[in-house]
Scaffold this active site. Structure first.
Site, PDB file in Angstrom:
ATOM      1  CB  ALA A  35      -5.491   5.117  12.168  1.00 25.06           C
ATOM      2  N   GLY A  38       1.701   4.297   8.391  1.00 26.90           N
ATOM      3  CA  GLY A  38       1.808   3.252   7.362  1.00 26.90           C
ATOM      4  C   GLY A  38       0.580   3.219   6.471  1.00 26.90           C
ATOM      5  N   GLY A  39      -0.523   3.787   6.976  1.00 28.83           N
ATOM      6  CA  GLY A  39      -1.726   3.930   6.153  1.00 28.83           C
ATOM      7  C   GLY A  39      -2.359   2.616   5.732  1.00 28.83           C
ATOM      8  CB  CYS A  41       0.252   0.900   1.703  1.00 28.46           C
ATOM      9  SG  CYS A  41       1.694  -0.029   1.230  1.00 28.46           S
ATOM     10  CB  ALA A 107      -5.707  16.993  10.355  1.00 30.29           C
ATOM     11  N   GLY A 170     -12.002  -6.622  -9.735  1.00 30.61           N
ATOM     12  CA  GLY A 170     -10.866  -5.714  -9.909  1.00 30.61           C
ATOM     13  C   GLY A 170      -9.655  -6.310  -9.199  1.00 30.61           C
ATOM     14  CB  ILE A 172      -9.167  -5.334  -3.907  1.00 31.49           C
ATOM     15  CG1 ILE A 172      -8.159  -4.182  -3.714  1.00 31.49           C
ATOM     16  CG2 ILE A 172      -9.610  -5.893  -2.558  1.00 31.49           C
ATOM     17  CD1 ILE A 172      -8.685  -2.982  -2.953  1.00 31.49           C
ATOM     18  CG  HIS A 425      20.320 -19.181 -20.424  1.00 30.63           C
ATOM     19  ND1 HIS A 425      19.051 -19.410 -20.897  1.00 30.63           N
ATOM     20  CD2 HIS A 425      20.875 -20.404 -20.212  1.00 30.63           C
ATOM     21  CE1 HIS A 425      18.845 -20.710 -20.981  1.00 30.63           C
ATOM     22  NE2 HIS A 425      19.940 -21.336 -20.574  1.00 30.63           N
TER      23      HIS A 425
HETATM   24  P1  FAD Z   1      -3.182   5.714   2.767  1.00 29.85           P
HETATM   25  O1  FAD Z   1      -2.179   4.643   2.734  1.00 29.85           O
HETATM   26  O2  FAD Z   1      -4.612   5.312   2.757  1.00 29.85           O
HETATM   27  O3  FAD Z   1      -2.897   6.593   4.047  1.00 29.85           O
HETATM   28  C1  FAD Z   1      -3.735   7.639   4.414  1.00 29.85           C
HETATM   29  C2  FAD Z   1      -3.623   7.876   5.893  1.00 29.85           C
HETATM   30  O4  FAD Z   1      -4.284   9.101   6.214  1.00 29.85           O
HETATM   31  C3  FAD Z   1      -4.288   6.806   6.730  1.00 29.85           C
HETATM   32  O5  FAD Z   1      -3.347   6.285   7.651  1.00 29.85           O
HETATM   33  C4  FAD Z   1      -5.432   7.530   7.447  1.00 29.85           C
HETATM   34  O6  FAD Z   1      -5.652   7.047   8.754  1.00 29.85           O
HETATM   35  C5  FAD Z   1      -4.938   8.967   7.461  1.00 29.85           C
HETATM   36  N1  FAD Z   1      -6.013   9.973   7.527  1.00 29.85           N
HETATM   37  C6  FAD Z   1      -7.135  10.047   6.763  1.00 29.85           C
HETATM   38  N2  FAD Z   1      -7.850  11.138   7.091  1.00 29.85           N
HETATM   39  C7  FAD Z   1      -7.166  11.770   8.080  1.00 29.85           C
HETATM   40  C8  FAD Z   1      -7.393  12.962   8.825  1.00 29.85           C
HETATM   41  N3  FAD Z   1      -8.460  13.734   8.603  1.00 29.85           N
HETATM   42  N4  FAD Z   1      -6.483  13.311   9.783  1.00 29.85           N
HETATM   43  C9  FAD Z   1      -5.378  12.529  10.005  1.00 29.85           C
HETATM   44  N5  FAD Z   1      -5.120  11.399   9.327  1.00 29.85           N
HETATM   45  C10 FAD Z   1      -5.998  11.033   8.364  1.00 29.85           C
HETATM   46  N6  FAD Z   1      -1.135  -0.642  -3.870  1.00 29.85           N
HETATM   47  C11 FAD Z   1      -0.020  -1.099  -4.470  1.00 29.85           C
HETATM   48  O7  FAD Z   1       0.728  -0.306  -5.042  1.00 29.85           O
HETATM   49  N7  FAD Z   1       0.296  -2.430  -4.462  1.00 29.85           N
HETATM   50  C12 FAD Z   1      -0.502  -3.350  -3.852  1.00 29.85           C
HETATM   51  O8  FAD Z   1      -0.181  -4.544  -3.865  1.00 29.85           O
HETATM   52  C13 FAD Z   1      -1.682  -2.898  -3.205  1.00 29.85           C
HETATM   53  N8  FAD Z   1      -2.506  -3.756  -2.582  1.00 29.85           N
HETATM   54  C14 FAD Z   1      -3.635  -3.287  -1.941  1.00 29.85           C
HETATM   55  C15 FAD Z   1      -4.479  -4.194  -1.302  1.00 29.85           C
HETATM   56  C16 FAD Z   1      -5.620  -3.738  -0.656  1.00 29.85           C
HETATM   57  C17 FAD Z   1      -6.518  -4.743   0.041  1.00 29.85           C
HETATM   58  C18 FAD Z   1      -5.914  -2.353  -0.630  1.00 29.85           C
HETATM   59  C19 FAD Z   1      -7.135  -1.848   0.088  1.00 29.85           C
HETATM   60  C20 FAD Z   1      -5.074  -1.454  -1.269  1.00 29.85           C
HETATM   61  C21 FAD Z   1      -3.935  -1.907  -1.930  1.00 29.85           C
HETATM   62  N9  FAD Z   1      -3.074  -1.022  -2.599  1.00 29.85           N
HETATM   63  C22 FAD Z   1      -1.969  -1.498  -3.238  1.00 29.85           C
HETATM   64  C23 FAD Z   1      -3.360   0.431  -2.642  1.00 29.85           C
HETATM   65  C24 FAD Z   1      -2.502   1.169  -1.607  1.00 29.85           C
HETATM   66  O9  FAD Z   1      -2.755   0.657  -0.328  1.00 29.85           O
HETATM   67  C25 FAD Z   1      -2.830   2.658  -1.651  1.00 29.85           C
HETATM   68  O10 FAD Z   1      -2.696   3.118  -2.976  1.00 29.85           O
HETATM   69  C26 FAD Z   1      -1.895   3.451  -0.754  1.00 29.85           C
HETATM   70  O11 FAD Z   1      -2.008   3.050   0.583  1.00 29.85           O
HETATM   71  C27 FAD Z   1      -2.197   4.954  -0.861  1.00 29.85           C
HETATM   72  O12 FAD Z   1      -1.338   5.661  -0.024  1.00 29.85           O
HETATM   73  P2  FAD Z   1      -1.798   7.077   0.587  1.00 29.85           P
HETATM   74  O13 FAD Z   1      -0.615   7.569   1.355  1.00 29.85           O
HETATM   75  O14 FAD Z   1      -2.367   7.917  -0.471  1.00 29.85           O
HETATM   76  O15 FAD Z   1      -3.011   6.731   1.563  1.00 29.85           O
END
Ligand code: FAD
Length: 439
Positions: A35, A38-39, A41, A107, A170, A172, A425
């Site tokens: 997608a 930036g995932g 986050c 993948a 929790g 969220i 301070h």
């Molecule tokens: P992700 O950011 O989820 O990235 C994974 C990526 O892998 C995605 O882009 C996905 O499309 C891709 N992917 C998945 N499967 C495949 C595949 N088979 N092939 C190719 N690509 C694939 N954390 C904080 O620290 N602070 C916050 O304030 C915070 N707020 C949040 C608020 C919300 C509403 C949510 C839902 C989460 C929040 N988080 C927060 C948690 C944080 O978003 C995640 O911990 C973080 O994004 C994890 O990073 P990651 O790289 O492990 O995965």
């Protein structure tokens, strides 16, 4: 077949963090993302929610001068998009470095060194899985799906709903409760447990909930949702059934690792429902394959994913580091904000540990008074040697205050040493110093 040094599956904070770091250290990297980079986050997590909580802060500030002030939600949505796009451009620039190739696609594993998308096959000695997590739906009978949303759908809503029921108190659930209450929705939170935010010190969590209750949010604790129908959300509490109707319903009952479609069996990678099994170096059961971030289920936080990325790449390159993942600060961007690092008093008590707990309050702090933010409390925990082992807080800028304690904990600082550290301070940080001075 395309060969490279390192394949990374997923372009979130774990994946892009690992790619940038590995490329700087000389590896050729392929990042596969299905997608937007930036995932979670950047696109549907930390960044849009914190943009909204900032907008809620501004609205509250405006209301001190004009109690009738309302939110211009279309402007909020435009700004949310601008912030996301700007940061996404930054990640795309990072991933356009000469030694990184970004591949669009989903993948899956062919074997322990081979990964494929629909179009292409890739081979590498090292592979990092960083596929993140997705919302977990509870086993509830849902007959009205139109109004039911996960955080992703709620972040795409085009108006402020008149009423919002949130299932789950929790991080969220609490953040959205705080935001939408300020934006003008009637918010109801239904939670199965006795208290919200179970990883936070229960005293702090209770005070935070009470504060949010005072601002008009309805909480139903120890309540189990049994059905979601056209009439609303039905739950059972102390043997009694109740139904709350709402224009929108947010399911915020946790997240699960994204494992589907990866065909982990093809590479022999061990996993459970909680995530891919890893050791302290982020190594999976299969040599050369690592799993970082939400997908290993250890700590579902963006900064955890970023630091695990560094650990994995260091391990690939045989570099040593001193990253201590047991010191993991975290924040809840509600109003008031809450944050924590290390042990809570509940944990120390339950383990029968010898510890001291000092409590400090915002109301005695000059900066807090100047800011009209006197609601808040800090709990500073030390072990029997006086070493700081935890700090839990709620109140304005708690996350920044906890960051200080987190850094000090990484250095093994004692209460005595904290007492000897000068604090500016007037700052909220003085609350920490004043708390350390309590004997
Ligand atoms: P992700 O950011 O989820 O990235 C994974 C990526 O892998 C995605 O882009 C996905 O499309 C891709 N992917 C998945 N499967 C495949 C595949 N088979 N092939 C190719 N690509 C694939 N954390 C904080 O620290 N602070 C916050 O304030 C915070 N707020 C949040 C608020 C919300 C509403 C949510 C839902 C989460 C929040 N988080 C927060 C948690 C944080 O978003 C995640 O911990 C973080 O994004 C994890 O990073 P990651 O790289 O492990 O995965």
């Amino acid at each position: 077949m395309t060969k490279t040094d390192l394949i990374i599956i997923g372009g979130g904070p774990g994946g892009y963090g690992a790619a940038g770091y590995a490329a700087r250290l000389g590896l050729d990297v392929i990042v596969i993302e299905q997608a937007s980079v930036g995932g979670t986050c950047l696109n549907v997590g930390c960044i849009p929610t914190k943009t909204w909580s900032h907008e809620a802060d501004i609205l509250r500030a405006r209301r001190t001068a004009d109690p009738t002030a309302t939110i211009d939600f279309q402007r909020v949505r435009r700004r949310q998009q601008e912030v996301i796009e700007q940061l996404r451009n930054g990640v795309e620039t990072l991933l356009s470095a000469p030694s990184i190739r970004l591949v669009k696609g989903k993948a899956h594993f062919i074997d322990a060194h081979t990964v494929a998308t629909d179009e292409e096959t890739f081979e590498a000695k090292h592979i990092i899985i960083a596929t993140g997590s997705e919302a977990k739906m509870p086993p509830i009978a849902i007959t009205d799906t139109q109004r039911v949303m996960t955080s992703t759908e709620l972040l795409a809503i085009d108006h402020v709903p008149e009423s919002l029921v949130i299932i789950g108190a929790g991080v969220i659930g609490m953040e959205f409760a705080s935001i939408f209450q300020t934006f003008g929705s009637k918010v109801t939170v239904i939670e199965y447990l006795k208290e919200c935010l179970p990883t936070l010190d229960s005293d702090i969590a209770k005070r935070l909930r009470k504060s949010m209750e005072k601002r008009g949010i309805d909480f139903h604790m120890q309540a189990g949702v049994t059905a979601i129908t056209a009439n609303g959300v039905t739950f059972e509490r102390k043997g009694k059934q109740q139904t709350v109707s709402a224009e929108a319903i947010l399911i915020a009952t946790g997240r699960k690792p994204c494992l589907e479609n990866l065909r982990l069996e093809a590479a022999g990678i061990a996993f459970t429902a909680k995530g891919i099994t890893v050791d302290e170096q982020m190594r999976t059961s299969c040599q050369g394959i690592y799993a970082i971030g939400d997908v290993n289920g250890q700590t579902m936080l963006a900064h955890a994913a970023s630091m695990q990325a560094i650990i994995a790449v260091n391990n690939i390159l045989g570099r040593t580091d001193h990253i201590d993942l047991s010191i993991m600060p975290s924040a809840i961007f509600t109003y008031p904000e809450a944050a924590s690092v290390g042990l809570s008093e509940d944990f120390c008590e339950a383990k029968g540990m010898e510890y001291t707990c000092r409590k400090g309050f915002f109301r005695a702090n000059g900066k807090a008074m100047a800011m009209e933010e006197t609601e808040g409390m800090v709990k500073l925990i030390a072990d029997s040697d006086g070493k700081v082992v935890g700090c839990h807080a709620f109140g304005a800028h708690s996350a920044d205050m906890i960051q200080e304690i987190s850094s000090l904990m990484c250095m093994g600082v004692t209460i005595e040493q904290l007492r000897d550290m000068v604090h500016i301070h007037p700052t909220l940080g003085e609350i920490l110093h004043d708390t350390s001075m309590i004997s």
